[in-house]
Design a protein around this motif. Structure first.
Motif, PDB file in Angstrom:
ATOM      1  N   GLY A 177       1.167  60.276  17.219  1.00 49.13           N
ATOM      2  CA  GLY A 177       2.498  60.162  17.109  1.00 49.13           C
ATOM      3  C   GLY A 177       2.890  60.193  15.576  1.00 49.13           C
ATOM      4  N   ILE A 178       3.953  60.608  15.246  1.00 51.00           N
ATOM      5  CA  ILE A 178       4.574  60.842  13.822  1.00 51.00           C
ATOM      6  C   ILE A 178       6.045  59.952  13.576  1.00 51.00           C
ATOM      7  N   PHE A 179       6.012  59.154  12.717  1.00 50.77           N
ATOM      8  CA  PHE A 179       6.832  58.187  12.632  1.00 50.77           C
ATOM      9  C   PHE A 179       7.503  58.694  11.318  1.00 50.77           C
ATOM     10  N   VAL A 180       9.046  59.003  11.395  1.00 54.93           N
ATOM     11  CA  VAL A 180       9.609  59.359  10.251  1.00 54.93           C
ATOM     12  C   VAL A 180      10.784  58.439   9.720  1.00 54.93           C
ATOM     13  N   ALA A 197      14.762  59.109   8.342  1.00 50.99           N
ATOM     14  CA  ALA A 197      15.393  60.518   8.803  1.00 50.99           C
ATOM     15  C   ALA A 197      16.541  59.969   9.767  1.00 50.99           C
ATOM     16  N   ALA A 198      17.634  60.641   9.563  1.00 45.84           N
ATOM     17  CA  ALA A 198      18.934  60.273  10.307  1.00 45.84           C
ATOM     18  C   ALA A 198      19.616  61.510  10.486  1.00 45.84           C
ATOM     19  N   ASP A 199      19.590  62.498   9.688  1.00 44.61           N
ATOM     20  CA  ASP A 199      20.716  63.696   9.918  1.00 44.61           C
ATOM     21  C   ASP A 199      20.206  64.450  10.984  1.00 44.61           C
ATOM     22  N   PRO A 200      21.160  64.659  12.097  1.00 51.02           N
ATOM     23  CA  PRO A 200      20.644  65.557  13.222  1.00 51.02           C
ATOM     24  C   PRO A 200      20.133  66.792  13.036  1.00 51.02           C
ATOM     25  N   ALA A 201      20.493  67.571  12.105  1.00 52.13           N
ATOM     26  CA  ALA A 201      19.923  68.876  11.686  1.00 52.13           C
ATOM     27  C   ALA A 201      18.345  68.753  11.299  1.00 52.13           C
ATOM     28  N   THR A 202      18.163  67.683  10.407  1.00 52.49           N
ATOM     29  CA  THR A 202      16.797  67.342  10.046  1.00 52.49           C
ATOM     30  C   THR A 202      15.976  66.961  11.024  1.00 52.49           C
ATOM     31  N   LEU A 203      16.443  66.055  11.898  1.00 49.74           N
ATOM     32  CA  LEU A 203      15.637  65.584  13.188  1.00 49.74           C
ATOM     33  C   LEU A 203      15.409  66.588  14.057  1.00 49.74           C
ATOM     34  N   GLU A 204      16.278  67.537  14.273  1.00 52.71           N
ATOM     35  CA  GLU A 204      16.143  68.656  15.292  1.00 52.71           C
ATOM     36  C   GLU A 204      15.219  69.536  14.779  1.00 52.71           C
ATOM     37  N   GLN A 205      15.000  69.888  13.544  1.00 56.51           N
ATOM     38  CA  GLN A 205      13.928  70.825  12.935  1.00 56.51           C
ATOM     39  C   GLN A 205      12.370  69.985  12.893  1.00 56.51           C
ATOM     40  N   LEU A 206      12.572  68.904  12.436  1.00 55.34           N
ATOM     41  CA  LEU A 206      11.191  67.856  12.396  1.00 55.34           C
ATOM     42  C   LEU A 206      10.676  67.940  13.948  1.00 55.34           C
ATOM     43  N   LYS A 222      17.531  61.570  22.167  1.00 51.01           N
ATOM     44  CA  LYS A 222      16.904  62.540  22.913  1.00 51.01           C
ATOM     45  C   LYS A 222      17.099  63.852  22.834  1.00 51.01           C
ATOM     46  N   ASN A 223      18.338  64.210  22.824  1.00 47.52           N
ATOM     47  CA  ASN A 223      18.848  65.750  22.920  1.00 47.52           C
ATOM     48  C   ASN A 223      18.080  66.516  21.359  1.00 47.52           C
ATOM     49  N   LEU A 224      17.901  65.673  20.507  1.00 46.68           N
ATOM     50  CA  LEU A 224      17.320  66.081  19.245  1.00 46.68           C
ATOM     51  C   LEU A 224      15.756  66.091  19.278  1.00 46.68           C
ATOM     52  N   GLY A 225      15.168  65.753  20.461  1.00 44.42           N
ATOM     53  CA  GLY A 225      13.830  65.892  20.611  1.00 44.42           C
ATOM     54  C   GLY A 225      13.069  64.837  20.236  1.00 44.42           C
ATOM     55  N   VAL A 226      13.686  63.511  19.816  1.00 46.86           N
ATOM     56  CA  VAL A 226      13.041  62.222  19.520  1.00 46.86           C
ATOM     57  C   VAL A 226      12.365  61.679  20.590  1.00 46.86           C
ATOM     58  N   ARG A 227      11.368  61.105  20.742  1.00 43.24           N
ATOM     59  CA  ARG A 227      10.789  60.669  21.746  1.00 43.24           C
ATOM     60  C   ARG A 227      10.198  59.141  21.586  1.00 43.24           C
ATOM     61  N   ARG A 228      10.545  58.276  20.717  1.00 43.62           N
ATOM     62  CA  ARG A 228      10.497  57.093  20.317  1.00 43.62           C
ATOM     63  C   ARG A 228      11.323  56.566  19.357  1.00 43.62           C
ATOM     64  N   VAL A 229      12.035  55.370  19.544  1.00 41.69           N
ATOM     65  CA  VAL A 229      12.973  54.855  18.699  1.00 41.69           C
ATOM     66  C   VAL A 229      12.439  53.574  18.414  1.00 41.69           C
ATOM     67  N   SER A 230      12.344  52.844  17.168  1.00 42.33           N
ATOM     68  CA  SER A 230      11.826  51.649  16.833  1.00 42.33           C
ATOM     69  C   SER A 230      12.864  50.682  16.086  1.00 42.33           C
ATOM     70  N   THR A 231      12.940  49.480  16.531  1.00 46.04           N
ATOM     71  CA  THR A 231      13.942  48.695  16.024  1.00 46.04           C
ATOM     72  C   THR A 231      13.685  48.166  14.518  1.00 46.04           C
ATOM     73  N   ILE A 267       6.951  69.390  14.983  1.00 49.07           N
ATOM     74  CA  ILE A 267       5.980  68.572  15.220  1.00 49.07           C
ATOM     75  C   ILE A 267       5.674  68.437  16.425  1.00 49.07           C
ATOM     76  N   PRO A 268       4.162  68.842  16.607  1.00 48.33           N
ATOM     77  CA  PRO A 268       3.660  68.963  18.116  1.00 48.33           C
ATOM     78  C   PRO A 268       3.342  67.814  18.617  1.00 48.33           C
ATOM     79  N   LEU A 269       3.873  66.696  18.111  1.00 51.72           N
ATOM     80  CA  LEU A 269       3.349  65.147  18.730  1.00 51.72           C
ATOM     81  C   LEU A 269       4.810  64.499  18.940  1.00 51.72           C
ATOM     82  N   PRO A 270       4.748  63.325  19.654  1.00 50.37           N
ATOM     83  CA  PRO A 270       6.107  62.424  19.850  1.00 50.37           C
ATOM     84  C   PRO A 270       6.518  62.075  18.514  1.00 50.37           C
ATOM     85  N   VAL A 271       7.796  62.264  18.381  1.00 48.51           N
ATOM     86  CA  VAL A 271       8.294  61.960  16.832  1.00 48.51           C
ATOM     87  C   VAL A 271       9.196  60.467  17.094  1.00 48.51           C
TER      88      VAL A 271
END
Length: 258
Positions: free
Chosen positions: A164-167, A170-179, A201-210, A183-187
């Motif tokens: 997985g890749i942790f970024v 990164a918070a801008d929707p357009a940036t997240l969508e491009q990332l 989720k709609n932007l393709g993010v698969r994991r959210v950490s607090t 990236i062929p791994l869970p972001v």
């Protein structure tokens, strides 16, 4: 579901980050299937500033205790606490956790991608079943913080065996969508106040950490309780002493049995 499969569920995996046994017990009691640790919270609890490797011993001790809980555990190991990939691999193999976060920075600066790539390869060789979440700190430190630069680092880590890749940052929707598209791994991202889980989720993010947010909120809440008493305001409600004590008794019993 396995820890890996949690990243492919219908919704992003929400990973709360604990800083001690008590917070881990609370997250487990709330029903979260997986818990991460937070280097900031672990360091702060010991009176240490974040990063610099100060959290190593405390993190090793914490995960050794909470891995008996009926949840998956992912450890934040900063940059692996060593420049030697073999040492990093041996550390992870000895933790007995389901996943680790490992970052591509040191002393507040990015390191060459090859440095983290070598550590990832060593981890996968020593502990092939551990989910390696490779952290790209470009946006966190505002260094090489462009989509192409981040994608280049992510590719190096994916090629090295990252899961997985942790970024963070990164918070801008357009940036997240491009990332997520590149990236062929869970972001994985940190909580984005302006975006809820459905939007991520709609932007393709698969994991959210607090991250360290629960720790910092808990400290603020503790101060607010004292001020409420001082200012004659209503005192906030909390989990009862009896329930909190029972969690600890159950944990002690489970640990002894294990």
């Amino acid at each position: 579901m396995t820890f890996r499969e949690l990243h492919a569920g219908e919704n992003p995996l929400l990973l709360p980050n604990a800083w001690d046994v008590g917070s881990a017990l609370a997250f487990a009691a709330a029903g979260f299937p997986a818990i991460g640790t937070t280097s900031f919270g672990v360091n702060a609890s010991a009176g240490q500033p974040d990063a610099g490797g100060a959290s190593r011993d405390a993190t090793v001790a914490l995960v050794a205790r909470i891995r008996s809980l009926p949840v998956y555990v992912s450890a934040d190991i900063e940059n692996g606490y060593s420049d030697d990939p073999v040492e990093v691999g041996a550390l992870v193999a000895g933790l007995g956790v389901d996943g680790v976060n490992i970052e591509d920075s040191a002393d507040g600066r990015l390191v060459p991608p090859a440095v983290l790539a070598a550590k990832i390869t060593a981890i996968k060789r020593a502990a092939p079943g551990v989910f390696v979440n490779a952290r790209v700190d470009s946006y966190w430190f505002h260094e090489d913080d462009t989509v192409p630069a981040v994608l280049e680092r992510a590719k190096a880590y994916a090629d090295a065996g990252a899961d997985g890749i942790f970024v963070p940052g990164a918070a801008d929707p357009a940036t997240l969508e491009q990332l997520t598209a590149g990236i062929p791994l869970p972001v994985n991202v940190l909580v984005v106040p302006a975006l809820d889980l459905d939007e991520l989720k709609n932007l393709g993010v698969r994991r959210v950490s607090t991250g360290s947010l629960p720790y910092r909120v808990a400290i603020d809440a503790a101060v607010d309780v004292a001020r409420a008493v001082q200012e004659r305001r209503d005192v906030p409600t909390a989990t009862s002493y009896d329930e909190s004590q029972q969690r600890l008794l159950d944990f002690a019993s489970r640990t002894k049995a294990g």
